[in-house]
Design an enzyme around this catalytic site. Structure first.
Site, PDB file in Angstrom:
ATOM      1  N   GLU A  45       0.755  -1.162  -0.075  1.00  0.00           N
ATOM      2  CA  GLU A  45      -0.109   0.003   0.053  1.00  0.00           C
ATOM      3  C   GLU A  45       0.911   1.334  -0.056  1.00  0.00           C
ATOM      4  O   GLU A  45       0.456   2.250  -0.662  1.00  0.00           O
ATOM      5  CB  GLU A  45      -0.786   0.056   1.243  1.00  0.00           C
TER       6      GLU A  45
ATOM      7  N   GLY B 213     -10.260  -7.626   9.277  1.00  0.00           N
ATOM      8  CA  GLY B 213     -11.170  -8.684   9.739  1.00  0.00           C
ATOM      9  C   GLY B 213     -12.754  -8.578   9.774  1.00  0.00           C
ATOM     10  O   GLY B 213     -12.904  -7.543  10.950  1.00  0.00           O
TER      11      GLY B 213
ATOM     12  N   GLU C 275      -3.718  -2.415  14.690  1.00  0.00           N
ATOM     13  CA  GLU C 275      -2.860  -1.040  14.646  1.00  0.00           C
ATOM     14  C   GLU C 275      -3.782   0.338  14.917  1.00  0.00           C
ATOM     15  O   GLU C 275      -3.289   1.132  15.685  1.00  0.00           O
ATOM     16  CB  GLU C 275      -2.056  -0.777  13.670  1.00  0.00           C
TER      17      GLU C 275
ATOM     18  N   ASP D 128     -11.345 -10.788   5.192  1.00  0.00           N
ATOM     19  CA  ASP D 128     -12.073 -12.039   5.651  1.00  0.00           C
ATOM     20  C   ASP D 128     -13.295 -11.812   6.505  1.00  0.00           C
ATOM     21  O   ASP D 128     -13.165 -10.989   7.307  1.00  0.00           O
ATOM     22  CB  ASP D 128     -10.972 -13.022   6.491  1.00  0.00           C
TER      23      ASP D 128
END
Length: 232
Positions: free
Chosen positions: A11, A77, A176, A199
């Protein structure tokens, strides 16, 4: 100036490919890339995995470069069926789901400060709303705004995900964002978090994660570019 903390190298590389006049300072074993993006001053850095890395990165970024806003982006997630793989979550606030001083009478997730306890670190509302609007224009992308939970554990089991959702009302988890929010709260600097869902509650055992990371990076890089371009 805007600070951009990335969770993935792919990224950061995508953002830096759009930048000009790049100079790099290595501080605390992290590379802070000072550059111009869409004619605006930015600092782009990869923090590494986990809350301590993220907090050190954010504190260094703030103390060395004095950003007006800190952006954190990456993957997360799902903790709720309202988001699925490929969707983007823009945080309204963040929480450290693994912070636990309940034995001392605190609620789980509360962080103790000299002047009291804080559970949720509020994101900058104008920045978060602008990110949500920008992301909604991305092709084949659903966008949700809500709480993102962070902890020093990779949460994979459905039961564990549902417990975090039930306890905090969070719709996504990662490792984070809340640490960056915590640091920005201490330093009085506004921040925002955007995460692409990697996910869902079904755990996506057959997913090619590397391919998804490339797709996620493409989406978040475009969102960051559009955000910076529209910044005064």
């Amino acid at each position: 100036m805007i600070g951009i903390i990335c969770a993935m190298q792919i990224e950061a590389d995508g953002i830096l490919a759009l930048c000009e006049n790049i100079k790099t300072e290595k501080i605390n074993n992290m590379n802070y890339n000072i550059a111009e993006l869409c004619g605006k001053d930015v600092v782009v850095v990869v923090c590494g995995v986990g809350k301590v890395n993220a907090a050190v990165c954010a504190a260094t970024l703030i103390n060395r470069f004095s950003p007006d806003l800190v952006i954190n982006s990456g993957v997360a997630g799902a903790l709720s069926p309202i988001v699925s793989v490929g969707d983007i979550v823009v945080a309204t606030k963040t929480v450290e789901h693994d912070m636990n001083c309940t034995a001392l009478g605190d609620k789980q997730g509360e962080v103790t400060f000299p002047d009291g306890n804080v559970m949720f670190f509020e994101c900058d509302k104008p920045a978060s709303n602008r990110f949500a609007s920008i992301c909604k224009e991305l092709p084949e992308t659903r966008v949700a705004q809500g709480i993102i939970a962070s902890g020093d554990i990779f949460v994979s089991e459905r039961k564990s995900r549902m417990l975090i959702n039930d306890r905090f009302g969070a719709i996504a988890c990662e490792m984070e964002g809340a640490a960056i929010g915590h640091t920005c709260y201490c330093c009085g600097v506004p921040y925002c978090v955007i995460r692409a869902i990697s996910d869902d509650l079904n755990e996506n055992k057959g997913m090619d994660f590397i391919k998804f990371c490339a797709l996620a990076a493409k989406k978040t890089v475009e969102a960051v570019r559009e955000f910076i371009a529209a910044t005064d």
